[in-house]
Design a protein around this motif. Structure first.
Motif, PDB file in Angstrom:
ATOM      1  N   ARG A  58      -0.933  14.172  -5.018  1.00 34.91           N
ATOM      2  CA  ARG A  58      -1.938  14.554  -4.019  1.00 34.91           C
ATOM      3  C   ARG A  58      -2.965  13.432  -3.815  1.00 34.91           C
ATOM      4  O   ARG A  58      -4.171  13.649  -3.868  1.00 34.91           O
ATOM      5  CB  ARG A  58      -2.632  15.868  -4.397  1.00 34.91           C
ATOM      6  CG  ARG A  58      -1.708  17.043  -4.433  1.00 34.91           C
ATOM      7  CD  ARG A  58      -2.456  18.361  -4.443  1.00 34.91           C
ATOM      8  NE  ARG A  58      -3.276  18.533  -5.620  1.00 34.91           N
ATOM      9  CZ  ARG A  58      -2.840  18.944  -6.804  1.00 34.91           C
ATOM     10  NH1 ARG A  58      -1.552  19.225  -6.955  1.00 34.91           N
ATOM     11  NH2 ARG A  58      -3.663  19.089  -7.815  1.00 34.91           N
ATOM     12  N   VAL A  59      -2.457  12.210  -3.626  1.00 30.03           N
ATOM     13  CA  VAL A  59      -3.321  11.071  -3.293  1.00 30.03           C
ATOM     14  C   VAL A  59      -3.076  10.715  -1.828  1.00 30.03           C
ATOM     15  O   VAL A  59      -2.081  11.112  -1.232  1.00 30.03           O
ATOM     16  CB  VAL A  59      -3.028   9.857  -4.206  1.00 30.03           C
ATOM     17  CG1 VAL A  59      -3.334  10.198  -5.644  1.00 30.03           C
ATOM     18  CG2 VAL A  59      -1.582   9.389  -4.052  1.00 30.03           C
ATOM     19  N   ARG A  60      -3.972   9.935  -1.295  1.00 33.50           N
ATOM     20  CA  ARG A  60      -3.893   9.574   0.119  1.00 33.50           C
ATOM     21  C   ARG A  60      -2.621   8.779   0.399  1.00 33.50           C
ATOM     22  O   ARG A  60      -2.235   7.898  -0.374  1.00 33.50           O
ATOM     23  CB  ARG A  60      -5.125   8.752   0.518  1.00 33.50           C
ATOM     24  CG  ARG A  60      -5.268   8.520   2.012  1.00 33.50           C
ATOM     25  CD  ARG A  60      -6.524   7.697   2.296  1.00 33.50           C
ATOM     26  NE  ARG A  60      -7.720   8.357   1.792  1.00 33.50           N
ATOM     27  CZ  ARG A  60      -8.370   9.323   2.432  1.00 33.50           C
ATOM     28  NH1 ARG A  60      -7.918   9.758   3.606  1.00 33.50           N
ATOM     29  NH2 ARG A  60      -9.461   9.863   1.912  1.00 33.50           N
ATOM     30  N   ASP A  61      -1.973   9.110   1.512  1.00 35.12           N
ATOM     31  CA  ASP A  61      -0.769   8.410   1.987  1.00 35.12           C
ATOM     32  C   ASP A  61       0.412   8.500   1.016  1.00 35.12           C
ATOM     33  O   ASP A  61       1.299   7.647   1.010  1.00 35.12           O
ATOM     34  CB  ASP A  61      -1.074   6.931   2.262  1.00 35.12           C
ATOM     35  CG  ASP A  61      -2.133   6.755   3.340  1.00 35.12           C
ATOM     36  OD1 ASP A  61      -2.141   7.576   4.282  1.00 35.12           O
ATOM     37  OD2 ASP A  61      -2.939   5.820   3.239  1.00 35.12           O
ATOM     38  N   GLU A  62       0.425   9.551   0.191  1.00 34.24           N
ATOM     39  CA  GLU A  62       1.538   9.735  -0.760  1.00 34.24           C
ATOM     40  C   GLU A  62       2.813  10.139  -0.015  1.00 34.24           C
ATOM     41  O   GLU A  62       2.781  10.974   0.894  1.00 34.24           O
ATOM     42  CB  GLU A  62       1.170  10.833  -1.770  1.00 34.24           C
ATOM     43  CG  GLU A  62       2.252  11.128  -2.796  1.00 34.24           C
ATOM     44  CD  GLU A  62       1.845  12.250  -3.737  1.00 34.24           C
ATOM     45  OE1 GLU A  62       2.420  12.353  -4.834  1.00 34.24           O
ATOM     46  OE2 GLU A  62       0.936  13.046  -3.361  1.00 34.24           O
ATOM     47  N   SER A  97      -6.723   4.989  -6.719  1.00 34.12           N
ATOM     48  CA  SER A  97      -7.883   4.735  -5.850  1.00 34.12           C
ATOM     49  C   SER A  97      -8.555   3.422  -6.221  1.00 34.12           C
ATOM     50  O   SER A  97      -8.974   2.647  -5.345  1.00 34.12           O
ATOM     51  CB  SER A  97      -8.885   5.891  -5.976  1.00 34.12           C
ATOM     52  OG  SER A  97      -8.320   7.087  -5.495  1.00 34.12           O
ATOM     53  N   GLY A 135      -4.678   9.574 -10.255  1.00 35.56           N
ATOM     54  CA  GLY A 135      -5.320   9.528  -8.944  1.00 35.56           C
ATOM     55  C   GLY A 135      -6.470   8.535  -8.904  1.00 35.56           C
ATOM     56  O   GLY A 135      -6.632   7.768  -7.942  1.00 35.56           O
ATOM     57  N   CYS A 142       2.832   4.386  -1.602  1.00 38.35           N
ATOM     58  CA  CYS A 142       2.830   5.153  -2.850  1.00 38.35           C
ATOM     59  C   CYS A 142       3.879   6.242  -2.757  1.00 38.35           C
ATOM     60  O   CYS A 142       3.730   7.193  -1.988  1.00 38.35           O
ATOM     61  CB  CYS A 142       1.457   5.760  -3.119  1.00 38.35           C
ATOM     62  SG  CYS A 142       1.417   6.768  -4.624  1.00 38.35           S
ATOM     63  N   ARG A 148      -6.480   0.334  -5.050  1.00 38.43           N
ATOM     64  CA  ARG A 148      -6.527   0.169  -3.599  1.00 38.43           C
ATOM     65  C   ARG A 148      -7.921  -0.302  -3.160  1.00 38.43           C
ATOM     66  O   ARG A 148      -8.051  -1.120  -2.252  1.00 38.43           O
ATOM     67  CB  ARG A 148      -6.156   1.487  -2.904  1.00 38.43           C
ATOM     68  CG  ARG A 148      -4.711   1.925  -3.101  1.00 38.43           C
ATOM     69  CD  ARG A 148      -3.735   0.939  -2.507  1.00 38.43           C
ATOM     70  NE  ARG A 148      -2.351   1.417  -2.574  1.00 38.43           N
ATOM     71  CZ  ARG A 148      -1.369   0.787  -3.189  1.00 38.43           C
ATOM     72  NH1 ARG A 148      -1.633  -0.377  -3.794  1.00 38.43           N
ATOM     73  NH2 ARG A 148      -0.156   1.273  -3.206  1.00 38.43           N
ATOM     74  N   ARG A 149      -8.937   0.217  -3.810  1.00 37.48           N
ATOM     75  CA  ARG A 149     -10.302  -0.204  -3.462  1.00 37.48           C
ATOM     76  C   ARG A 149     -10.525  -1.676  -3.796  1.00 37.48           C
ATOM     77  O   ARG A 149     -11.289  -2.386  -3.139  1.00 37.48           O
ATOM     78  CB  ARG A 149     -11.313   0.659  -4.220  1.00 37.48           C
ATOM     79  CG  ARG A 149     -12.755   0.432  -3.780  1.00 37.48           C
ATOM     80  CD  ARG A 149     -13.710   1.417  -4.430  1.00 37.48           C
ATOM     81  NE  ARG A 149     -13.679   1.340  -5.882  1.00 37.48           N
ATOM     82  CZ  ARG A 149     -13.129   2.257  -6.679  1.00 37.48           C
ATOM     83  NH1 ARG A 149     -12.553   3.337  -6.147  1.00 37.48           N
ATOM     84  NH2 ARG A 149     -13.147   2.116  -7.992  1.00 37.48           N
ATOM     85  N   ASN A 172       0.800  -1.237   0.000  1.00 37.11           N
ATOM     86  CA  ASN A 172       0.000   0.000   0.000  1.00 37.11           C
ATOM     87  C   ASN A 172       0.829   1.281   0.000  1.00 37.11           C
ATOM     88  O   ASN A 172       0.285   2.370   0.187  1.00 37.11           O
ATOM     89  CB  ASN A 172      -0.963   0.025   1.189  1.00 37.11           C
ATOM     90  CG  ASN A 172      -2.000  -1.070   1.092  1.00 37.11           C
ATOM     91  OD1 ASN A 172      -2.679  -1.196   0.070  1.00 37.11           O
ATOM     92  ND2 ASN A 172      -2.098  -1.892   2.141  1.00 37.11           N
TER      93      ASN A 172
END
Length: 937
Positions: free
Chosen positions: A263-267, A243, A239, A150, A246-247, A148
């Protein structure tokens, strides 16, 4: 165990992962093949759905639809036998219903070779040349890869993002891991979905109804890495893709390269900096150049061009300039190196100074965006909106960087409000087109030199450069006008010497434009009015001189108050005094500035010019006249008495007393001044630097060694030395080296230390364009050699003549004493007498008494050689009287030594010498310097 399964007319080779039927390879995706391998190991046994998902996907959140899709893919691959061979247990799982045999030997070489060939073809994309300066980044990235995760490698174009990503992928392969997935997105359109690109990479045919599901199903198990290259123009698509996977429960690490963060989650961001660069003036050779990454890369690539160009030691300076001009950007350096087939490093350096675009000489498969410097920048520039382009282009006007206040005052245009400018700066930083740095609590914004040259050319093409330069000049004039004094404000000084506007580099740019052919004379004079005092205080004396002179040359073009011209004349005189010496032109300018008028501002400027005249008379060796100027600075009543004004007059008077030979009194006065620590307003007097109290301590140091307290003098110098090395104290540093340290070390007969001081003086004077100090340094060097060898160096008389013609008498008594002593050693008594008498006459006429005891003692020594006993005794007695009354006990000791070594001295003089010795024993300040110290003949 590797081997071959056979069932019916199918053949499944586990090592090469090849399914065939007869002589034909059966197309099948990796996921479907993994399911077949799992089921065929236990024929007839049901394998639960959850176990299949865990084994094949390595995840628990895969939908039933994804599993059914892969089962259908497997059955399709097995054609008409699919439904028979792959059975279903409702709501439970699947099983292999056929009969299979397994054979582990022999290995099938043909299949292995074919598989290896396919793998080698795929892995070619990860090949790079030897890279420089990124080893730590690559290693840390590999060590941090995990489920997970990135990572985004970001930075300006050409910084090496793709190269680092390839090295990470190559390192994973070297560890024996499966092939990473590499998606080159450089040709993707802005709204293009990423899933089709992944499907193509995995060999999924274009007919799949659900491309995402098909691509995910074809993804090999245990894929170690998703590498997404060149994402900056498809950020939204990337992006969404991240997503989605990961989904779907896919935990494969992701490594993206982009000039802008995703600008993605947990980057996690990896910002690549330019390769290491040397300083502009650092001396290097080919061997030591490798300590800097940018130079190492250039030299490595140049050596790879064997037969086209061979580097030589003489090329190193040009290479240093090239890599600095290219900001240490690896791609730009690579582009430069290939031009060595046509140009020498020196030619290339000159071309780059003229904004030469490094054209496409790289291999033909190099992407278009990397073929030239212009393409590299336009790849990002062309994607900006109109406002961001305006901000970026106008930001290029700054040399180096600018703080936010400078940007708000200088950058303007249609649609560029203050809020809009701030938003654009933030976006340009995010896109790696603007570099944001922090210094002293300020955010600073700058362009790389390559980007700046590119954007500045666009600004010029639109005819906007003059307008932006005018705004810059007005901003700088106001910034200087409104600032506090640099005296006592070291932080203000550091900002002017710093890398971002408002600073000296941008002040020089504004000055060049304002006084140039297309400039603005009234604005130029306004700038000079405020900048001349600043430049004086920063010890930038030649620049102060140039600024004031250029403004005065525009006097006929500009209508300004008389006080402006008066002040500019005063600063012209003071700066000329420091650069060329106390010449008649410096005197005329200072006298013009000292004319008093009725207005308070004019009276203030007159006091400022009087301060300059004080130093002129000190330079000319006329301390009595200087003392008169010092007293004129004293307030004329309680109503005019400021907190600092009386202290300044005391300070100047103490320094004049030292030059007059009042050594003991000067020490007391100087200590008092140092203790009181004056702080004087900007422009009030000709003061320099953030700590003008240094000058008082230099004079104090001189009084200490004249008293024979050499260790105390050196200790004081070591105490103030860090302050003297600050750039704003260049003039003070020259004073300390030339007027205090050189004669001190010569008095101690530490000639090596004296030579080191003279060398330091030469560098300091040249860097400050202090021409008269350069001559003084050469004269000190010639005098030192004369003293050591005991004969006059041939150029010493000429150098002393130059100092006299320019009225630079600061150290002339000391220099003339050495000159005379050498003439005496050579037996030329007439020349010795003429030199000494001229020096003594000058000193007595102008009450320049600090070295008069030594000159008198030398006259006594001359008369002993001439057998004129009475005259010799008279001169020795005069020297003793002068030195002891002044408190210059070092000179009294020197005089006593000369009397003691005169073997035929009169009895009366020998008796007096004994009395002098007793007196000196009682009054000598012993601070670690032995009383028995005497100079050797």
């Amino acid at each position: 165990m590797e081997g071959v399964y056979t069932f019916g007319d199918f053949r499944l080779e586990t090592r090469s992962r090849r399914l065939s039927r007869g002589d034909q390879t059966v197309p099948i995706g990796d996921r479907a093949l993994d399911i077949l391998l799992l089921l065929i190991r236990t024929p007839g046994e049901t394998v639960k759905r959850a176990d299949i998902v865990a084994e094949v996907w390595g995840a628990s959140q895969i939908s039933d639809g994804a599993l059914r899709f892969q089962i259908n893919e497997l059955r399709s691959a097995l054609k008409s036998d699919g439904a028979r061979l792959i059975g279903t247990v409702a709501r439970t799982g699947y099983y292999f219903s056929g009969t299979a045999s397994f054979r582990s030997e022999p290995r099938f070489i043909e299949s292995a070779v074919e598989g290896a060939t396919q793998s080698a073809e795929r892995r070619k994309r990860f090949e790079t040349g030897a890279i420089v300066g990124r080893d730590d980044t690559i290693r840390e990235t590999i060590d941090s890869l995990g489920p997970n995760v990135c990572f985004t490698i970001t930075g300006p174009g050409g910084i090496g993002k793709t190269t680092v990503a390839r090295c990470v992928a190559r390192a994973l392969l070297a560890e024996g891991r499966p092939d990473p997935i590499w998606l080159d997105l450089s040709n993707a359109s802005e709204d293009e979905d990423i899933w089709p690109a992944l499907a193509r990479e995995l060999g999924v045919g274009p007919g799949a109804q659900n491309v995402a599901q098909a691509a995910l199903s074809a993804l090999p198990k245990n894929t170690p890495l998703f590498a997404l290259d060149c994402c900056e123009h498809v950020l939204d698509s990337v992006g969404r893709f991240i997503s989605d996977i990961r989904r779907m429960g896919l935990a494969t690490p992701i490594l993206a390269t982009s000039r802008e963060t995703l600008r993605v989650r947990d980057e996690r961001i990896i910002r690549l900096a330019p390769l290491g660069l040397p300083s502009a003036n650092e001396h290097l050779d080919l061997a030591s150049a490798g300590a800097y990454g940018a130079l190492e890369l250039f030299i490595r690539r140049a050596r790879d061009m064997a037969g086209e160009y061979t580097l030589a030691e003489t090329d190193v300076d040009a290479i240093r300039n090239i890599v600095r001009r290219l900001d240490g950007i690896p791609l730009a350096i690579e582009l430069a190196v290939v031009h060595l087939s046509s140009f020498s490093p020196q030619d290339l350096d000159r071309l780059l100074q003229k904004d030469f675009d490094l054209v496409g000489l790289l291999p033909r498969d190099t992407p278009d965006r990397h073929q030239t410097l212009r393409n590299m920048i336009d790849w990002s520039y062309d994607r900006l909106d109109a406002r961001d382009k305006i901000v970026l282009d106008q930001l290029s006007i700054f040399v180096g960087g600018a703080d936010l206040d400078a940007c708000l005052h200088v950058i303007s245009g249609e649609g560029v409000s203050q809020n809009g400018l701030i938003e654009s700066l933030a976006r340009l930083v995010e896109k790696s087109l603007v570099i944001r740095e922090c210094a002293n609590g300020r955010a600073l914004y700058r362009l790389l030199d390559t980007t700046r040259a590119h954007c500045l050319s666009k600004l010029r093409l639109r005819g906007e450069e003059d307008r932006v330069l005018s705004r810059l000049t007005r901003y700088l004039a106001a910034a200087i006008r409104d600032q506090t004094s640099v005296e006592g404000h070291k932080q203000t000084v550091d900002r002017w010497f710093g890398p971002a506007c408002p600073n000296l580099a941008n002040l020089r740019l504004a000055k060049t434009w304002a006084f140039g052919a297309g400039g603005d004379p009234p604005l130029a004079v306004e700038l000079a009015q405020y900048a001349a005092p600043l430049l004086m205080q920063l010890s930038l004396l030649s620049e102060c001189e140039s600024m004031a002179r250029d403004a005065l040359d525009d006097r006929e073009k500009v209508d300004a108050p008389s006080e402006v011209w008066q002040a500019l004349s005063a600063f012209l005189g003071a700066a000329t005094l420091a650069t060329k010496g106390p010449t008649d032109s410096a005197k005329a300018a200072l006298e013009s500035g000292s004319s008093r008028a009725a207005t308070p501002s004019s009276a203030r400027i007159a006091a400022l010019a009087a301060s300059g005249l004080y130093w002129l008379w000190m330079y000319r060796g006329e301390p009595l006249r200087a003392l008169t100027c010092a007293e004129a600075l004293r307030p004329q009543g309680d109503a005019d008495l400021g907190e600092d004004d009386d202290l300044v007059a005391d300070n100047y008077a103490a320094m004049a007393h030292q030059a007059m030979g009042r050594t003991a009194a000067a020490e007391r006065e100087l200590r008092d001044v140092v203790d009181r620590q004056a702080r004087v307003s900007l422009g009030r007097f000709m003061r320099i630097g953030s700590d003008p109290g240094l000058m008082s301590q230099i004079f104090l140091m001189k009084t200490l060694w004249l008293q024979g307290r050499f260790r105390s003098a050196i200790d004081l110098y070591e105490h103030i030395r860090p302050g003297l090395r600050a750039p704003e104290h260049g003039l003070y540093r020259a004073w300390a080296l030339n007027e205090a340290l050189v004669p001190l070390y010569c008095a101690m007969e530490d000639y090596d230390a004296a030579r080191a001081v003279i060398d330091e003086l030469a560098v300091s004077a040249q860097s400050q364009s202090m021409q008269i100090r350069c001559v003084a340094g050469l004269a000190a060097e010639a005098a030192l050699e004369t003293k050591v060898l005991g004969r006059v160096r041939s150029d010493l008389p000429r150098l002393l003549g130059t100092l006299r013609r320019n009225h630079f008498h600061l150290l002339l008594p000391w220099l003339e004493g050495i000159h005379a002593e050498a003439r005496l050693a050579e037996g030329d008594h007439n020349a010795c007498r003429a030199i000494l008498m001229d020096a003594i006459s000058f000193c007595e006429a102008n009450q320049n008494g600090w070295w008069l005891p030594e000159l008198s003692s030398l006259m006594g020594q001359l008369e002993t050689r001439s057998a004129n006993d009475a005259m010799a005794a008279a001169w020795f007695e005069k020297s003793h009287y002068l030195s002891t009354s002044q408190g210059s006990l070092a000179l009294a000791i020197r005089n006593l030594h000369r009397v003691k070594i005169w073997s035929d001295s009169p009895l009366a003089l020998r008796k007096k010498a004994d009395e002098w010795g007793h007196w000196l024993s009682e009054h000598y300040h012993d601070d670690g310097d032995p009383m028995f110290w005497v100079p050797k003949d």
